[in-house]
Motif scaffolding. Structure first.
Motif, short mmCIF file in Angstrom:
data_model
loop_
_atom_site.label_atom_id
_atom_site.label_comp_id
_atom_site.label_asym_id
_atom_site.label_seq_id
_atom_site.Cartn_x
_atom_site.Cartn_y
_atom_site.Cartn_z
N PHE A 272 20.03 1.28 -2.11
CA PHE A 272 18.60 0.96 -1.97
C PHE A 272 18.23 0.80 -0.49
O PHE A 272 17.15 1.23 -0.06
N LEU A 273 19.12 0.18 0.27
CA LEU A 273 18.83 -0.02 1.69
C LEU A 273 18.80 1.30 2.45
O LEU A 273 18.00 1.48 3.36
N LEU A 274 19.66 2.24 2.06
CA LEU A 274 19.60 3.56 2.69
C LEU A 274 18.28 4.26 2.36
O LEU A 274 17.71 4.97 3.19
N SER A 275 17.80 4.05 1.14
CA SER A 275 16.49 4.61 0.77
C SER A 275 15.39 3.99 1.62
O SER A 275 14.44 4.67 2.03
N ALA A 276 15.52 2.69 1.89
CA ALA A 276 14.54 2.01 2.75
C ALA A 276 14.58 2.61 4.15
O ALA A 276 13.54 2.77 4.80
#
Length: 379
Positions: A272-276
C-alpha cells in the motif's frame, strides 16, 4: 430472507385452521423494508387485510419509519390512532427517525416531550433522537440532547455516540470525536468508531493522534495478532487511497508504527505504501519503502517488484524502473498485462484530464487483479 417460505408457513397455518398473527407478518414486512422493497411491503399489508389480521403498533412503527415524506408519516400515525392502537417506544422512535429524515427537526425533538412515553423508555428514545439529528446534519441539536442525557446520569447509547463521532469529523472537530471515543471504550462499536477517527486523522495528517489511536487499537487486539494485522493493513490502505501529497507523513507514520506502537508492517502494508509513492510520484520515498521489505524479513515477490516498477515510472525515474523491470519474471500473462498497463499509463504523454484519470483507474483495476491472483496462489 426467504419471503416465499415465510408466506408458505402462514398459508399452512390457515389450512390447519390456525389464525396467523400480526407478529408473523411483521417479520416479513421488516425484511422487505430492510431490502428497500416497498412493493413487497405493500403486498404484506394486503395479505394481512385479506387474512383479517389487523396491524399492531410494531406494524405502524415500520410504516412510519419508512415513510417517504411528512404527509405519509402523518397518514400512518393517524391510521394507527384511528384503529385504537396505542403508541409504543418503537412508534415514538419511528416518528423521530421519520421526521428527522424529512427535515422536520423540531417535530422530531417534540416527540421526546410526549406525555405518553413511559419513564423507563424515555432515555432510550432520547438516544434515538441524538442519532437521528446527528445523521441528518443537526449536530448542535444532537449535542444538546447528548449533554442533557449525560447531566441526568442516564445511559448513553453506543450507537448514538458512534453517530456523533462520525458527524463531528465532518465538521473538523477532532477533539470532540476523541472525547466521545473514550465513552465507547467498552462497547463493540469502539473499533469501528476508532477506525473512522483514524481515517480522519490520516486525511488531516495528524500524526500524534493517529499514533495514539493505533496504540489503543493494538492494545485491544493484544490476544488476536491476525485481527490486529488486518486492521493495520487497512490503516496503510488509507494512505494509498488519500489524495497524493508529500510522502513525509507516510514515512513518519511508518516509523512511529515501528518504534512507538511496536508493530512491523506486513507485506500488504508495504504494498500500500508503494502505491502511495506512485500516487505522490516520489522515487526517494519508494526506495525507503523498498528497504523496509528486507528490514521486515519479507522476500521480494512479483507483486512487490511490479508495484516498485509502477512507483518509479510514476516518479519519472525510468532508469531505475528499467532495472526493476529486468528482475520481474514475465512468464505469467497477467504480469505482462500489468507491465504493459504501467507503461501505457506513465510513459506516454497522457493528459491530466478525464483521459488520464481513466488510465490510472484501469491500471488500479489491473493491479487489483494481480493482487487477487497472488492471494489465490497463497504467495
Amino acid at each position: 430472507m426467504q419471503f416465499e417460505g415465510a408466506y408458505g408457513i402462514i398459508n399452512d397455518m390457515e389450512q390447519m385452521k390456525l389464525r396467523p398473527t400480526s407478529s408473523m407478518y411483521n417479520i416479513i414486512l421488516s425484511g422487505y423494508f430492510r431490502e428497500k422493497n416497498f412493493h413487497g411491503a405493500r403486498n404484506v399489508l394486503k395479505q394481512m387485510e385479506v387474512a383479517g389480521v389487523k396491524p399492531d403498533a410494531l406494524t405502524f412503527s415500520y410504516l412510519i419509519s419508512n415513510a417517504h415524506c411528512e404527509k405519509d408519516v402523518i397518514k400512518f400515525y393517524d391510521a394507527m390512532c384511528n384503529s385504537g392502537v396505542q403508541p409504543t417506544k418503537h412508534v415514538f422512535m419511528g416518528l423521530i427517525n421519520a421526521y428527522a429524515a424529512c427535515g422536520q427537526f423540531e417535530k422530531a425533538k417534540q416527540i421526546v416531550s410526549d406525555s405518553r412515553i413511559p419513564v423507563q423508555n424515555l432515555n432510550e428514545i432520547k438516544n434515538v433522537l441524538v442519532g437521528a439529528l446527528a445523521s441528518n446534519g443537526q449536530l448542535s441539536g444532537a449535542l444538546k440532547m447528548y449533554e442533557e442525557i449525560k447531566e441526568a446520569d442516564c445511559n448513553l447509547n453506543p450507537k448514538a455516540i458512534k453517530s456523533l463521532i462520525e458527524h463531528f469529523q465532518c465538521k473538523g472537530e477532532l477533539n470532540k470525536s476523541l472525547q466521545l471515543l473514550k465513552e465507547l471504550n467498552d462497547s463493540p462499536y469502539w473499533i469501528d468508531a476508532c477506525f473512522k477517527v483514524i481515517s480522519y486523522c490520516i486525511q488531516q495528517e495528524n500524526l500524534r493522534s493517529t499514533v495514539d489511536l493505533l496504540k489503543q487499537l493494538k492494545d485491544k487486539f493484544s490476544d488476536a495478532e491476525l485481527a490486529a494485522e488486518v486492521l493495520f493493513d487497512e490503516v496503510f490502505c488509507l494512505l494509498a487511497e488519500k489524495e497524493p501529497s508529500d510522502m513525509q507523513f507516510c514515512l513518519n507514520l511508518l516509523k512511529s508504527v515501528k518504534e512507538e506502537v511496536g508493530v512491523l508492517p506486513s507485506r500488504k502494508s508495504l504494498d500500500f505504501l508503494l502505491s502511495a509513492c506512485a500516487n505522490a510520484k516520489d522515487s526517494k520515498a519508494s526506495f525507503v519503502i523498498w528497504k523496509e521489505y528486507e528490514t521486515a524479513g519479507l522476500p521480494y515477490n512479483v507483486l512487490s517488484f511490479v508495484r516498485m516498477y509502477q512507483a518509479l515510472l510514476a516518479s519519472g525515474d525510468r532508469k531505475s524502473a528499467n532495472k526493476i523491470l529486468n528482475k520481474i519474471p514475465k512468464d505469467d500473462p497477467h504480469v505482462r498485462c500489468v507491465i504493459r498497463a504501467c507503461k501505457e499509463t506513465y510513459t506516454k504523454h497522457a493528459s491530466l484530464g478525464t483521459k488520464g484519470k481513466k488510465k490510472h483507474g484501469q491500471l488500479a483495476a489491473t493491479l487489483g487483479l494481480l493482487d487477487e491472483l497472488k492471494a489465490e496462489s497463497g504467495h
